[in-house]
Design a protein around this motif. Structure first.
Motif, PDB file in Angstrom:
ATOM      1  N   THR A 137     -76.864  38.989 -74.318  1.00 31.73           N
ATOM      2  CA  THR A 137     -75.570  39.403 -73.756  1.00 31.73           C
ATOM      3  C   THR A 137     -75.561  39.276 -72.242  1.00 31.73           C
ATOM      4  OG1 THR A 137     -75.255  40.956 -75.593  1.00 31.73           O
ATOM      5  CG2 THR A 137     -73.906  41.285 -73.626  1.00 31.73           C
ATOM      6  N   TRP A 138     -76.636  39.747 -71.592  1.00 30.45           N
ATOM      7  CA  TRP A 138     -76.682  39.699 -70.140  1.00 30.45           C
ATOM      8  C   TRP A 138     -76.684  38.260 -69.633  1.00 30.45           C
ATOM      9  CZ3 TRP A 138     -75.381  42.390 -66.234  1.00 30.45           C
ATOM     10  CH2 TRP A 138     -75.861  42.101 -64.957  1.00 30.45           C
ATOM     11  N   SER A 139     -77.379  37.384 -70.348  1.00 33.79           N
ATOM     12  CA  SER A 139     -77.390  35.969 -69.972  1.00 33.79           C
ATOM     13  C   SER A 139     -75.975  35.387 -70.018  1.00 33.79           C
ATOM     14  CB  SER A 139     -78.317  35.193 -70.904  1.00 33.79           C
ATOM     15  OG  SER A 139     -78.241  33.811 -70.656  1.00 33.79           O
ATOM     16  N   GLY A 140     -75.241  35.732 -71.079  1.00 29.96           N
ATOM     17  CA  GLY A 140     -73.866  35.246 -71.195  1.00 29.96           C
ATOM     18  C   GLY A 140     -72.969  35.808 -70.119  1.00 29.96           C
ATOM     19  N   ASP A 143     -71.190  25.058 -78.447  1.00 30.43           N
ATOM     20  CA  ASP A 143     -70.881  26.265 -79.211  1.00 30.43           C
ATOM     21  C   ASP A 143     -70.505  27.351 -78.209  1.00 30.43           C
ATOM     22  OD1 ASP A 143     -70.879  28.675 -80.622  1.00 30.43           O
ATOM     23  OD2 ASP A 143     -72.424  28.005 -82.008  1.00 30.43           O
ATOM     24  N   ALA A 144     -69.217  27.715 -78.193  1.00 30.85           N
ATOM     25  CA  ALA A 144     -68.720  28.669 -77.203  1.00 30.85           C
ATOM     26  C   ALA A 144     -68.572  30.070 -77.780  1.00 30.85           C
ATOM     27  CB  ALA A 144     -67.368  28.187 -76.656  1.00 30.85           C
ATOM     28  N   THR A 145     -69.250  30.363 -78.896  1.00 28.04           N
ATOM     29  CA  THR A 145     -69.102  31.676 -79.530  1.00 28.04           C
ATOM     30  C   THR A 145     -69.430  32.803 -78.560  1.00 28.04           C
ATOM     31  OG1 THR A 145     -69.709  30.715 -81.672  1.00 28.04           O
ATOM     32  CG2 THR A 145     -69.779  33.104 -81.486  1.00 28.04           C
ATOM     33  N   SER A 146     -70.479  32.643 -77.768  1.00 33.39           N
ATOM     34  CA  SER A 146     -70.856  33.711 -76.832  1.00 33.39           C
ATOM     35  C   SER A 146     -69.775  33.917 -75.777  1.00 33.39           C
ATOM     36  CB  SER A 146     -72.192  33.387 -76.153  1.00 33.39           C
ATOM     37  OG  SER A 146     -72.091  32.207 -75.371  1.00 33.39           O
ATOM     38  N   TYR A 147     -69.118  32.844 -75.352  1.00 31.11           N
ATOM     39  CA  TYR A 147     -68.007  32.981 -74.402  1.00 31.11           C
ATOM     40  C   TYR A 147     -66.859  33.754 -75.033  1.00 31.11           C
ATOM     41  CZ  TYR A 147     -69.465  30.160 -70.388  1.00 31.11           C
ATOM     42  OH  TYR A 147     -70.080  29.714 -69.258  1.00 31.11           O
ATOM     43  N   PHE A 148     -66.492  33.374 -76.265  1.00 33.11           N
ATOM     44  CA  PHE A 148     -65.404  34.072 -76.938  1.00 33.11           C
ATOM     45  C   PHE A 148     -65.745  35.544 -77.166  1.00 33.11           C
ATOM     46  CE2 PHE A 148     -64.331  29.697 -78.552  1.00 33.11           C
ATOM     47  CZ  PHE A 148     -63.124  29.596 -77.882  1.00 33.11           C
TER      48      PHE A 148
END
Length: 441
Positions: free
Chosen positions: A221-224, A353-358
């Motif tokens: 999470t912190w990386s994102g 894969d932009a799942t972490s962005y969303f």
């Protein structure tokens, strides 16, 4: 475009359109719902509790995506996850509808509703990032806006059908416990049935390998978060996009404003207002999506300009024609935002894969997204002695916020808008990484 690619686009567009048609039949009961605010008012909820509904929804879709992003980070195939997360989200509404059939103590209704709504919002939050990434992944590059426009048009047609049904039910039975029970139960069943239409989808393989992801949940999470915070253009987009929460807040309150102070019948506010919202959304889907009118940035800025017009109308022309016009225009804003949000975030992410962005992006707007409807409801209660003037003061404050978001939005730099032509955009490259500015959608 070769024939196979064209057939695949039609298949995927049809499949997600079927899903959203079923879910659209239930949405006027649960989300962006004029029915829901009047239902709650009739069972004793005050303005603060009504403001709690969008706040709960915003919190659910802001916090819980973090967990699904982490848990699905190494899963290239998203379809099974999307399907079963939709199924789980359906159960809370289905259970609340069943509860209304058997409840004997009416004082329990609000408590049980908010518990069910919190569960629904949490499940929806788990679904949200995986679903959005799935949607931009199942369409060929350059056709995501067209595919989303088809999907949302089907959803909004279904919403119109459901709104007309709600008008008839409320007109005939008012807000009786039995009629409310049937409405919630049917909404849950429609959600559940529509979820299985995802089985018709065919998921495209990723254009690039998934980025390696290891470490704990907090590290992930912190990386994102740090990556997104460095993406200045995305941050400007998110600040400019805050008007969407103003629109959601207004939708959450204006039906009570109309019924309490301007003599609008409950059945019109619960059904006709919602119907016009969805007509406006279809208008946006067709003109700005299918026909692809206006540039990406012009689409983005149009929502803020139209929202300002809505607030002026609600203050200066609080009559049935004014409320219907405001409903239509708010629908246009919601329809426009629905077709540009996921392609924009995917564009700015520049990731396969932009799942972490969303998942993380809603967290950055959580304070405003959940706090503004609570603030709006709290101020209405504090200013209650002013009657309709309390609403008008809050509409004016909202207009000042939207004007500020419009100014911020002017500084967002978009790459050339995704077109309706097949294949990658001219000059696109999987290796470009310029803060998301030049990435294809």
């Amino acid at each position: 475009m070769d024939q196979n690619s064209d057939q695949l686009f039609r298949r995927n567009a049809t499949a997600v359109a079927l899903v959203e048609f079923f879910w659209g039949l239930g949405f006027p009961v649960i989300i962006e719902s004029t029915f829901l605010q009047i239902f709650l008012k009739n069972f004793g909820a005050g303005d603060f509790l009504i403001g709690l509904v969008p706040a709960i929804l915003m919190t659910g879709i802001s916090l819980f995506p973090l967990f699904s992003s982490y848990l699905t980070r190494n899963h290239e195939r998203k379809r099974p996850l999307v399907l079963w997360l939709h199924v789980v989200s359906s159960v809370a509404i289905l259970a609340f509808g069943a509860f209304l059939f058997f409840v004997r103590d009416r004082t329990l209704i609000l408590s049980v509703f908010f518990i069910a709504y919190m569960i629904f919002s949490a499940c929806l939050g788990l679904t949200f990032p995986v679903w959005l990434n799935f949607l931009v992944k199942i369409f060929p590059p350059g056709r995501s806006i067209q595919g989303l426009a088809i999907m949302y048009t089907a959803q909004n047609i279904a919403k119109i059908i459901a709104s007309l049904f709600i008008i008839k039910v409320v007109e005939a039975y008012a807000f009786s416990l039995a009629s409310a029970a049937w409405i919630f139960l049917v909404a849950g069943l429609l959600f559940l049935s529509g979820s299985f239409c995802f089985l018709l989808n065919r998921e495209l393989p990723a254009a690039e390998p998934l980025l390696p992801s290891g470490g704990s949940f907090l590290q992930h999470t912190w990386s994102g978060v740090t990556e997104i915070v460095r993406n200045k253009n995305l941050l400007k987009y998110l600040a400019g996009d805050l008007d969407t929460y103003i629109v959601l807040t207004i939708i959450g309150f204006y039906a009570n404003y109309a019924t309490q102070y301007f003599g609008i019948p409950d059945h019109n506010a619960a059904g006709l207002f919602a119907c016009l919202i969805y007509v406006g959304a279809i208008l946006a889907n067709v003109t700005l999506g299918t026909l692809n009118l206006l540039s990406f940035k012009q689409k983005f800025l149009s929502t803020k300009i139209v929202t300002l017009i809505v607030l002026i109308v609600l203050i200066a022309a609080p009559s049935l024609p004014g409320f219907l016009l405001a409903s239509l225009l708010m629908g246009f804003c919601r329809g426009t935002r629905s077709i540009i949000y996921s392609p924009a975030v995917k564009m700015f992410s520049d990731r396969p894969d932009a799942t972490s962005y969303f998942a993380i992006v809603p967290l950055l707007t959580l304070v405003f997204g959940s706090g503004y409807p609570l603030f709006f409801g709290h101020m209405l209660e504090r200013l209650d002695s002013l009657g309709a003037g309390a609403y008008q003061i809050m509409f004016g404050a909202s207009a000042l916020c939207v004007a500020a978001f419009l100014v911020v939005g002017l500084f967002v730099e978009f790459s050339p808008a995704p077109t309706l032509q097949p294949g990658p955009l001219p000059g696109s490259s999987p290796h470009r990484r310029q803060n998301g500015r030049n990435a294809p959608s």
